[in-house]
Design a protein around this motif. Structure first.
Motif, PDB file in Angstrom:
ATOM      1  N   VAL A 337     -10.895   7.471 -17.017  1.00 11.37           N
ATOM      2  CA  VAL A 337     -10.370   6.108 -17.149  1.00 11.37           C
ATOM      3  C   VAL A 337     -10.081   5.559 -15.754  1.00 11.37           C
ATOM      4  CG1 VAL A 337      -8.504   4.647 -18.048  1.00 11.37           C
ATOM      5  CG2 VAL A 337      -9.350   6.597 -19.396  1.00 11.37           C
ATOM      6  N   ALA A 338     -10.536   4.341 -15.502  1.00 12.85           N
ATOM      7  CA  ALA A 338     -10.252   3.663 -14.238  1.00 12.85           C
ATOM      8  C   ALA A 338      -9.517   2.358 -14.527  1.00 12.85           C
ATOM      9  CB  ALA A 338     -11.536   3.374 -13.480  1.00 12.85           C
ATOM     10  N   LEU A 339      -8.366   2.176 -13.891  1.00 10.59           N
ATOM     11  CA  LEU A 339      -7.588   0.946 -14.012  1.00 10.59           C
ATOM     12  C   LEU A 339      -7.558   0.264 -12.649  1.00 10.59           C
ATOM     13  CD1 LEU A 339      -4.527   2.371 -16.010  1.00 10.59           C
ATOM     14  CD2 LEU A 339      -6.608   1.318 -16.934  1.00 10.59           C
ATOM     15  N   PHE A 340      -8.089  -0.952 -12.580  1.00 15.48           N
ATOM     16  CA  PHE A 340      -8.057  -1.749 -11.358  1.00 15.48           C
ATOM     17  C   PHE A 340      -7.209  -2.988 -11.633  1.00 15.48           C
ATOM     18  CE2 PHE A 340     -11.969   0.670 -10.995  1.00 15.48           C
ATOM     19  CZ  PHE A 340     -11.931   1.106  -9.679  1.00 15.48           C
ATOM     20  N   SER A 341      -6.178  -3.202 -10.801  1.00 13.02           N
ATOM     21  CA  SER A 341      -5.269  -4.330 -11.037  1.00 13.02           C
ATOM     22  C   SER A 341      -5.151  -5.157  -9.767  1.00 13.02           C
ATOM     23  CB  SER A 341      -3.871  -3.800 -11.436  1.00 13.02           C
ATOM     24  OG  SER A 341      -2.927  -4.845 -11.473  1.00 13.02           O
ATOM     25  N   GLY A 342      -5.503  -6.453  -9.856  1.00 11.65           N
ATOM     26  CA  GLY A 342      -5.397  -7.328  -8.693  1.00 11.65           C
ATOM     27  C   GLY A 342      -6.305  -8.512  -8.807  1.00 11.65           C
ATOM     28  N   ASP A 343      -6.834  -8.972  -7.657  1.00 13.34           N
ATOM     29  CA  ASP A 343      -7.785 -10.088  -7.639  1.00 13.34           C
ATOM     30  C   ASP A 343      -8.679  -9.943  -6.416  1.00 13.34           C
ATOM     31  OD1 ASP A 343      -6.395 -11.289  -5.354  1.00 13.34           O
ATOM     32  OD2 ASP A 343      -4.886 -11.937  -6.784  1.00 13.34           O
ATOM     33  N   ASP A 344      -9.738 -10.749  -6.387  1.00 14.79           N
ATOM     34  CA  ASP A 344     -10.726 -10.642  -5.316  1.00 14.79           C
ATOM     35  C   ASP A 344     -10.139 -10.996  -3.947  1.00 14.79           C
ATOM     36  OD1 ASP A 344     -12.449  -9.940  -7.279  1.00 14.79           O
ATOM     37  OD2 ASP A 344     -13.755 -11.699  -7.116  1.00 14.79           O
ATOM     38  N   GLU A 345      -9.147 -11.855  -3.919  1.00 14.17           N
ATOM     39  CA  GLU A 345      -8.606 -12.314  -2.638  1.00 14.17           C
ATOM     40  C   GLU A 345      -7.711 -11.268  -1.984  1.00 14.17           C
ATOM     41  OE1 GLU A 345      -5.990 -16.031  -0.804  1.00 14.17           O
ATOM     42  OE2 GLU A 345      -6.770 -16.136  -2.854  1.00 14.17           O
ATOM     43  N   SER A 346      -6.786 -10.707  -2.741  1.00 14.09           N
ATOM     44  CA  SER A 346      -5.826  -9.762  -2.158  1.00 14.09           C
ATOM     45  C   SER A 346      -6.208  -8.313  -2.384  1.00 14.09           C
ATOM     46  CB  SER A 346      -4.423 -10.008  -2.734  1.00 14.09           C
ATOM     47  OG  SER A 346      -4.427  -9.863  -4.147  1.00 14.09           O
ATOM     48  N   GLY A 347      -7.222  -8.054  -3.195  1.00 14.34           N
ATOM     49  CA  GLY A 347      -7.670  -6.693  -3.437  1.00 14.34           C
ATOM     50  C   GLY A 347      -7.108  -6.109  -4.725  1.00 14.34           C
ATOM     51  N   TYR A 348      -7.443  -4.853  -4.972  1.00 19.15           N
ATOM     52  CA  TYR A 348      -7.098  -4.218  -6.242  1.00 19.15           C
ATOM     53  C   TYR A 348      -6.388  -2.876  -5.997  1.00 19.15           C
ATOM     54  CZ  TYR A 348     -10.205  -7.569  -8.454  1.00 19.15           C
ATOM     55  OH  TYR A 348     -10.792  -8.733  -8.895  1.00 19.15           O
ATOM     56  N   ALA A 349      -5.270  -2.711  -6.693  1.00 21.94           N
ATOM     57  CA  ALA A 349      -4.664  -1.390  -6.786  1.00 21.94           C
ATOM     58  C   ALA A 349      -5.420  -0.643  -7.872  1.00 21.94           C
ATOM     59  CB  ALA A 349      -3.188  -1.513  -7.157  1.00 21.94           C
ATOM     60  N   PHE A 350      -5.696   0.633  -7.642  1.00 21.85           N
ATOM     61  CA  PHE A 350      -6.435   1.386  -8.650  1.00 21.85           C
ATOM     62  C   PHE A 350      -5.716   2.680  -9.004  1.00 21.85           C
ATOM     63  CE2 PHE A 350      -8.158   3.064  -4.669  1.00 21.85           C
ATOM     64  CZ  PHE A 350      -8.122   4.430  -4.897  1.00 21.85           C
ATOM     65  N   LEU A 351      -5.945   3.108 -10.227  1.00 19.68           N
ATOM     66  CA  LEU A 351      -5.492   4.409 -10.722  1.00 19.68           C
ATOM     67  C   LEU A 351      -6.597   4.957 -11.596  1.00 19.68           C
ATOM     68  CD1 LEU A 351      -3.319   6.594 -11.145  1.00 19.68           C
ATOM     69  CD2 LEU A 351      -2.453   5.222 -13.040  1.00 19.68           C
ATOM     70  N   MET A 352      -7.105   6.145 -11.271  1.00 21.59           N
ATOM     71  CA  MET A 352      -8.164   6.771 -12.054  1.00 21.59           C
ATOM     72  C   MET A 352      -7.724   8.171 -12.440  1.00 21.59           C
ATOM     73  SD  MET A 352     -11.600   5.623  -9.982  1.00 21.59           S
ATOM     74  CE  MET A 352     -12.640   6.517 -11.116  1.00 21.59           C
ATOM     75  N   PHE A 353      -8.036   8.575 -13.665  1.00 27.65           N
ATOM     76  CA  PHE A 353      -7.645   9.904 -14.113  1.00 27.65           C
ATOM     77  C   PHE A 353      -8.672  10.452 -15.099  1.00 27.65           C
ATOM     78  CE2 PHE A 353      -5.510   6.726 -16.686  1.00 27.65           C
ATOM     79  CZ  PHE A 353      -5.725   7.138 -17.988  1.00 27.65           C
ATOM     80  N   GLY A 354      -8.657  11.741 -15.233  1.00 23.98           N
ATOM     81  CA  GLY A 354      -9.582  12.440 -16.126  1.00 23.98           C
ATOM     82  C   GLY A 354      -9.602  13.910 -15.764  1.00 23.98           C
ATOM     83  N   ASP A 355      -9.762  14.758 -16.737  1.00 26.61           N
ATOM     84  CA  ASP A 355      -9.743  16.204 -16.498  1.00 26.61           C
ATOM     85  C   ASP A 355     -11.072  16.691 -15.943  1.00 26.61           C
ATOM     86  OD1 ASP A 355      -7.150  16.370 -17.450  1.00 26.61           O
ATOM     87  OD2 ASP A 355      -7.813  16.642 -19.540  1.00 26.61           O
ATOM     88  N   GLY A 356     -10.999  17.688 -15.046  1.00 26.35           N
ATOM     89  CA  GLY A 356     -12.196  18.333 -14.531  1.00 26.35           C
ATOM     90  C   GLY A 356     -13.069  17.447 -13.677  1.00 26.35           C
ATOM     91  N   VAL A 357     -12.476  16.499 -12.971  1.00 26.72           N
ATOM     92  CA  VAL A 357     -13.247  15.548 -12.161  1.00 26.72           C
ATOM     93  C   VAL A 357     -13.027  15.854 -10.675  1.00 26.72           C
ATOM     94  CG1 VAL A 357     -13.579  13.123 -11.577  1.00 26.72           C
ATOM     95  CG2 VAL A 357     -13.023  13.779 -13.932  1.00 26.72           C
ATOM     96  N   ASP A 358     -14.113  15.828  -9.907  1.00 27.35           N
ATOM     97  CA  ASP A 358     -14.024  15.961  -8.453  1.00 27.35           C
ATOM     98  C   ASP A 358     -13.879  14.558  -7.869  1.00 27.35           C
ATOM     99  OD1 ASP A 358     -14.168  16.521  -5.802  1.00 27.35           O
ATOM    100  OD2 ASP A 358     -16.261  17.177  -5.826  1.00 27.35           O
ATOM    101  N   TRP A 359     -12.693  14.244  -7.393  1.00 27.26           N
ATOM    102  CA  TRP A 359     -12.407  12.884  -6.949  1.00 27.26           C
ATOM    103  C   TRP A 359     -12.819  12.626  -5.499  1.00 27.26           C
ATOM    104  CZ3 TRP A 359     -11.421   9.848 -10.823  1.00 27.26           C
ATOM    105  CH2 TRP A 359     -10.760  10.338 -11.949  1.00 27.26           C
ATOM    106  N   LYS A 360     -13.178  13.659  -4.774  1.00 32.19           N
ATOM    107  CA  LYS A 360     -13.473  13.469  -3.353  1.00 32.19           C
ATOM    108  C   LYS A 360     -14.603  12.473  -3.088  1.00 32.19           C
ATOM    109  CE  LYS A 360     -11.763  18.008  -1.942  1.00 32.19           C
ATOM    110  NZ  LYS A 360     -12.112  19.325  -1.357  1.00 32.19           N
ATOM    111  N   PRO A 361     -15.709  12.527  -3.839  1.00 32.64           N
ATOM    112  CA  PRO A 361     -16.789  11.546  -3.590  1.00 32.64           C
ATOM    113  C   PRO A 361     -16.339  10.102  -3.817  1.00 32.64           C
ATOM    114  CG  PRO A 361     -17.583  13.389  -4.893  1.00 32.64           C
ATOM    115  CD  PRO A 361     -16.104  13.528  -4.848  1.00 32.64           C
ATOM    116  N   PHE A 362     -15.484   9.918  -4.837  1.00 29.14           N
ATOM    117  CA  PHE A 362     -15.013   8.561  -5.110  1.00 29.14           C
ATOM    118  C   PHE A 362     -14.147   8.048  -3.960  1.00 29.14           C
ATOM    119  CE2 PHE A 362     -11.753   5.709  -6.909  1.00 29.14           C
ATOM    120  CZ  PHE A 362     -12.586   4.685  -7.351  1.00 29.14           C
TER     121      PHE A 362
END
Length: 403
Positions: A337-362
């Motif tokens: 699951v990826a949650l992006f909160s914000g707008d194009d002008e000021s940018g987006y705060a993000f939170l991503m989660f999921g089991d067994g995922v390698d987050w380094k490439p992201f």
């Protein structure tokens, strides 16, 4: 050796002297400055934690003054002719202000030493502030008592005595000093309050300090750092605080004596509003997630929906709401699951989660786009400046690589 007029008479503000030398110097910006040595001067040079006097000398402005092995160098904005006789005048309002502050510091430091065994281990006096450091930590109650005792001493109109004792007299004195001293030692004494080695000009009687106020205090290197104001500085500070209290009183519609209670009520309302906003934001996230999951399950099947994950582009929401959404979303959906909160002008705060995922490439991909973030095994969070339409692509490409 320059004869220091201020040493014996800090109220002698005009004087004549002979110019012994004048050398050109370059200022920080490359401007011309002139270092002048006189046979005698009423200008106090920077030393002992106190900034130098200001004034005029031979028609030139005194920008600074320094002392080295008894020779006082005056830094001017114009040259003076060596051998000429010139007249100097000390800026009295500045001199008297500094005299008030420094004498007030002596009173406070002397009483702190007598009452609490505190040593003054640091002092700085400038146009903007008076800072002093004590060797021990002092409680709020002790500082209040110390300030009260200092003002009582001021009101007692105690004579301030500055003198050079002979060797026998000096040996009999119990006086404060910050470092080992050599040569003739100048003592500044307020009977029953303080006795200290000091080179600076002081007022004649304690009452000239007017009033002393501790503006702030903090623990510092195992001791206490104070900022104080005396005389007109304290009056101006008090007037500024009254004006601010009056403005707050109007804004809060509360009497000055009830400002703390009014602020607490305002904080309670703000916290309640923040809580409602967080709850609304959480509800929005869950509704959007349920709709996304339902649509994917209907069009792709549940297994494919979980394999593809879900990406929600949300309006600006409290980041705490994103955190609170993790647990119910995990119960609802086992994919990424990826949650992006914000707008194009000021940018987006993000939170991503999921089991067994390698987050380094992201995270690496985000950094190439100017984003930043971090996290642990089950989730990552951070901030990214990009357009909303790019977020789905970034997320989709990442999920494909993970699978």
């Amino acid at each position: 050796m320059t004869e220091a007029i201020f040493d014996c008479n800090p109220r002698e503000l005009t004087f004549t002297a002979r110019v012994l030398s004048c050398e050109e110097r370059k200022g920080e910006a490359g401007e011309s400055r002139f270092a002048v040595v006189l046979d005698r001067t009423a200008f106090f040079p920077e030393q002992g934690g106190q900034k130098a006097d200001r004034g005029t000398l031979g028609g030139a402005s005194l920008l600074d003054a320094e002392i080295n092995e008894g020779v006082i160098v005056h830094i001017l904005d114009a040259p003076l002719e060596a051998g000429s006789e010139v007249e100097g005048e000390v800026d009295w309002p500045r001199r008297f202000d500094f005299m008030q502050q420094h004498t007030g510091e002596h009173i406070l430091s002397g009483l702190a030493n007598r009452l609490y065994g505190a040593e003054n281990v640091g002092f700085h006096l400038s146009e903007r502030e008076v800072q002093l450091d004590f060797s021990v930590q002092l409680s709020e109650a002790e500082l209040e008592a110390l300030e009260h005792a200092a003002n009582e001493a001021i009101f007692r109109d105690i004579p301030v005595k500055a003198y050079y004792p002979n060797a026998e007299e000096l040996a009999a004195l119990n006086y404060r000093q910050k470092k080992e001293l050599t040569g003739a030692i100048r003592i500044v004494e307020l009977e029953g309050v303080d006795c200290c080695a000091c080179c600076a000009p002081h007022v004649a009687r304690s009452s000239e300090v007017g009033i002393l106020k501790i503006l702030s205090a903090m623990n510092y290197k195992g001791g206490t750092r104070l900022y104080i104001a005396c005389g007109m500085r304290a009056v101006k500070d008090y007037a500024a605080r009254i004006r601010e209290a009056q403005q707050l009183s109007k804004l809060l519609s509360a009497p000055q004596g009830e400002l703390s209670a009014a602020v607490m009520r305002l904080q309670e309302k703000a916290m309640a509003a923040e809580q409602r906003a967080a709850e609304t934001a959480l509800a929005l996230i869950l509704l959007r997630a349920e709709a996304e999951i339902r649509e994917k399950a209907q069009t792709q099947g549940w297994e494919q929906a979980e394999a593809d994950g879900i990406c929600l582009i949300l309006p600006p929401l409290p980041e705490s709401a994103l955190q609170r959404a993790v647990k119910p979303l995990k119960e609802l959906f086992s994919g990424v699951v990826a949650l992006f909160s914000g707008d194009d002008e000021s940018g987006y705060a993000f939170l991503m989660f999921g089991d067994g995922v390698d987050w380094k490439p992201f995270l690496a991909e985000l950094r190439t786009r100017g984003g930043k973030g971090g996290g642990g095994k089950d989730r990552v969070q951070g901030r990214l400046l990009c357009r909303a339409k790019e977020l789905h692509t970034i997320f989709h490409d990442f999920v494909i690589k993970q699978n």
